[in-house]
Design a protein around this motif. Structure first.
Motif, PDB file in Angstrom:
ATOM      1  N   ASN A   1       0.489  -1.468  -0.050  1.00 43.64           N
ATOM      2  CA  ASN A   1      -0.324   0.228   0.214  1.00 43.64           C
ATOM      3  C   ASN A   1       0.935   1.184   0.329  1.00 43.64           C
TER       4      ASN A   1
ATOM      5  N   LYS B   1      -9.367  11.723  10.532  1.00 45.31           N
ATOM      6  CA  LYS B   1      -7.891  11.165   9.761  1.00 45.31           C
ATOM      7  C   LYS B   1      -6.759  11.498   8.981  1.00 45.31           C
TER       8      LYS B   1
ATOM      9  N   ARG C   1      -8.919  13.497   5.969  1.00 40.51           N
ATOM     10  CA  ARG C   1      -9.971  13.157   5.758  1.00 40.51           C
ATOM     11  C   ARG C   1     -10.981  13.561   6.896  1.00 40.51           C
TER      12      ARG C   1
ATOM     13  N   ASP D   1      -3.630  10.370   6.623  1.00 41.23           N
ATOM     14  CA  ASP D   1      -3.343   9.480   6.006  1.00 41.23           C
ATOM     15  C   ASP D   1      -1.339   9.831   5.532  1.00 41.23           C
TER      16      ASP D   1
ATOM     17  N   VAL E   1       1.895   9.479   3.170  1.00 40.81           N
ATOM     18  CA  VAL E   1       1.285   8.384   2.403  1.00 40.81           C
ATOM     19  C   VAL E   1       3.690   8.441   2.049  1.00 40.81           C
TER      20      VAL E   1
ATOM     21  N   SER F   1       1.776   3.176   3.175  1.00 42.16           N
ATOM     22  CA  SER F   1       1.128   4.240   3.495  1.00 42.16           C
ATOM     23  C   SER F   1       0.919   3.930   4.566  1.00 42.16           C
ATOM     24  N   ALA F   2       0.192   5.195   5.528  1.00 47.08           N
ATOM     25  CA  ALA F   2       0.289   4.336   7.134  1.00 47.08           C
ATOM     26  C   ALA F   2      -1.280   5.646   7.319  1.00 47.08           C
ATOM     27  N   THR F   3      -2.431   5.579   8.173  1.00 45.64           N
ATOM     28  CA  THR F   3      -3.731   6.051   9.132  1.00 45.64           C
ATOM     29  C   THR F   3      -3.253   6.261  10.152  1.00 45.64           C
TER      30      THR F   3
ATOM     31  N   VAL G   1       0.589  14.136   3.177  1.00 48.46           N
ATOM     32  CA  VAL G   1      -0.519  13.762   3.440  1.00 48.46           C
ATOM     33  C   VAL G   1      -1.881  14.148   3.473  1.00 48.46           C
TER      34      VAL G   1
ATOM     35  N   ASN H   1      -5.808   8.966  13.655  1.00 44.21           N
ATOM     36  CA  ASN H   1      -7.028   9.547  13.930  1.00 44.21           C
ATOM     37  C   ASN H   1      -5.534  11.023  14.400  1.00 44.21           C
TER      38      ASN H   1
END
Length: 509
Positions: free
Chosen positions: A393, A413, A428, A415, A417, A396-398, A425, A400
């Motif tokens: 992916n 959120k 969202r 992300d 990347v 990437s990391a998501t 970034v 809060n």
């Protein structure tokens, strides 16, 4: 055909600018004797004995490590004034006995896979050594390089406070094979030619250098100020050189700090075009505010290598034959004459003998072959990586995060990347998306999303934007680590906590 006409014109102008640029260097090279006379006088005045730390990163593949350590253990420089430290990567299946010391060098065995890279391993040692304030300068030396017995003595005569110095490189050959002898003759001729017509002249013009990560000296005060080194590969070395220059630290060149490399280990790679364009875009806004040396260094990213010049001219030459009405033939002829004259002047300036000139003419062919091999290898590696690309992916990391809209806090959120060496970034929240530009550092990508949210009246409550946060360089360009001045805990730049208080410099205007 308007597009082709535009390309032809731009290429001709580009090559003409290159010719004029090179001509200034070749003219300046006539004063090289004066350069050496001046340095011989000043170098002999160096009486202080600096405390030097030689740092080497090595793995089980570096078969000449012990030979190098033996040479370093028998330097003409006083042993009480230097130490040698080796960050040695221990493979999982490596059955060789671990050594803590060898030939006067301290061996730091790296067994944690998280530090199985040159930059991470060396920066780990640096963070331990800097607070001790034992050394005046640090020397980063490649495990596949060889040095003379006066290597450290020459460094001591060259190093000064607030300095970063890269040294010269020569070729050596220990094999009796005809192919190795030819390759050695070509590389030796090129290195001599390049040193006189480029490296020394840049130093005479007081221009910054792209460092050689396997023969690099940096004073401890600069290392404390910057906080890390980045010498993993050619791209990292270019990024680090620009980072130094942007902070007012000019990387110098010393023809006295010499290392030798066997032709079998000679690295023909260069910083990627994509990385150069990214760096040029990143630093372009500083062209207005920085001095002429830094401006030249940024524009230097656009300088073509010998292959680009050669193939660019051949492209124009053949275009005049097949499309004579779309390219000015006289301009191409004049350009060809100009390139030939430039080369003749450069050869005369470099003082190569006829035999060396003969081998130098084969360098573009040798470089083309080596670049082709590198390209094939990269394509092969890319196909392997791409097979796992979707699963990973894009690194990437998501997370809060908390955002305040001026009335209340709400959760969103982010992300984080990392793609092809660049960071961005994605914000969202519900059906709302905000995406940052791509940056070299995740720190800068978070700065961008903070700015974009501020412009919409929102405050991103991450540690990076908190007045209690102190950034702590972690040995990479990302700048991900920091410290909370209230809890005293180590944190990441995108964390958040109950102690958040907006940094006054990041208030919504």
């Amino acid at each position: 055909m308007i597009i082709f006409d535009t390309i032809f014109v731009l290429l001709i102008i580009y090559l003409f600018i290159y010719c004029f640029y090179q001509l200034f260097f070749f003219i300046k090279a006539n004063d090289i004797d004066k350069f050496f006379d001046m340095h011989e006088k000043t170098r002999n005045l160096a009486l202080d004995k600096n405390r030097l730390c030689v740092m080497i990163y090595a793995t089980h593949k570096d078969k000449n490590l012990d030979k190098l350590l033996n040479i370093l253990n028998n330097q003409t420089y006083d042993k009480e004034n230097y130490e040698v430290h080796v960050a040695y990567q221990i493979e999982e299946n490596d059955t060789a006995p671990m050594r803590d010391f060898s030939m006067g060098a301290r061996i730091h065995n790296i067994q944690n896979p998280d530090y199985f890279s040159k930059d991470k391993a060396l920066n780990l040692l640096i963070q331990k050594m800097l607070p001790e304030n034992k050394f005046d300068a640090y020397i980063f030396l490649g495990a596949n390089r060889m040095v003379g017995e006066k290597y450290l003595e020459n460094i001591n005569k060259t190093v000064t406070p607030n300095c970063a110095i890269t040294g010269a490189k020569v070729s050596m050959n220990e094999k009796n094979q005809l192919a190795k002898k030819i390759k050695h003759a070509i590389i030796s001729s090129y290195l001599k030619y390049n040193s006189i017509t480029h490296s020394i002249v840049r130093e005479m013009f007081d221009l910054p250098f792209r460092i050689d990560g396997e023969n690099f000296v940096i004073s401890s005060d600069v290392l404390e100020r910057i906080g890390y080194v980045a010498i993993e590969d050619k791209d990292a070395q270019l990024e680090y050189s620009l980072d130094l220059a942007s902070n007012g630290i000019k990387t110098s060149f010393s023809p006295y700090i010499i290392t030798a490399i066997d032709v079998k280990n000679y690295d023909f790679s260069s910083p990627s075009i994509k990385n150069k364009i990214s760096l040029f875009t990143h630093y372009f806004p500083l062209l207005v505010v920085k001095n002429y040396a830094f401006r030249e260094f940024i524009l230097f990213l656009l300088k073509p290598n010998s292959l680009v010049v050669l193939f660019g001219f051949l492209f124009l030459l053949f275009s005049t034959i097949y499309m004579p009405h779309h390219i000015p033939q006289k301009a191409v002829i004049v350009l060809g004459v100009f390139l030939a004259v430039n080369f003749i002047i450069s050869v005369a300036t470099s003082k190569l003998n006829p035999k060396e000139v003969f081998w130098l003419l084969f360098y573009p062919l040798c470089l083309t072959w080596q670049k082709t091999k590198i390209l094939i290898n990269n394509i092969t590696m890319r196909s392997i990586i791409d097979s796992k690309y979707e699963e990973e992916n894009i690194n990437s990391a998501t997370i809060n995060a908390i955002v305040n809209n001026g009335k209340k806090d709400f959760t969103c959120k982010l992300d984080l990347v990392s793609e092809d060496g660049m960071r961005k970034v994605v914000f969202r929240e519900g059906n709302r998306f905000i995406v940052t530009d791509s940056y070299l550092r995740m720190y800068d990508a978070l700065e961008d999303i903070t700015y974009k949210l501020n412009s919409k009246g929102m405050t991103l409550k991450t540690c990076q934007n908190c007045k209690h946060f102190t950034l702590q360089p972690d040995g990479t360009l990302d700048c991900l680590n920091g410290k909370c001045n209230i809890s005293q805990n180590e944190i990441l730049v995108w964390n958040g906590c109950q102690y958040f208080s907006l940094n006054p410099d990041k208030k919504v205007e």
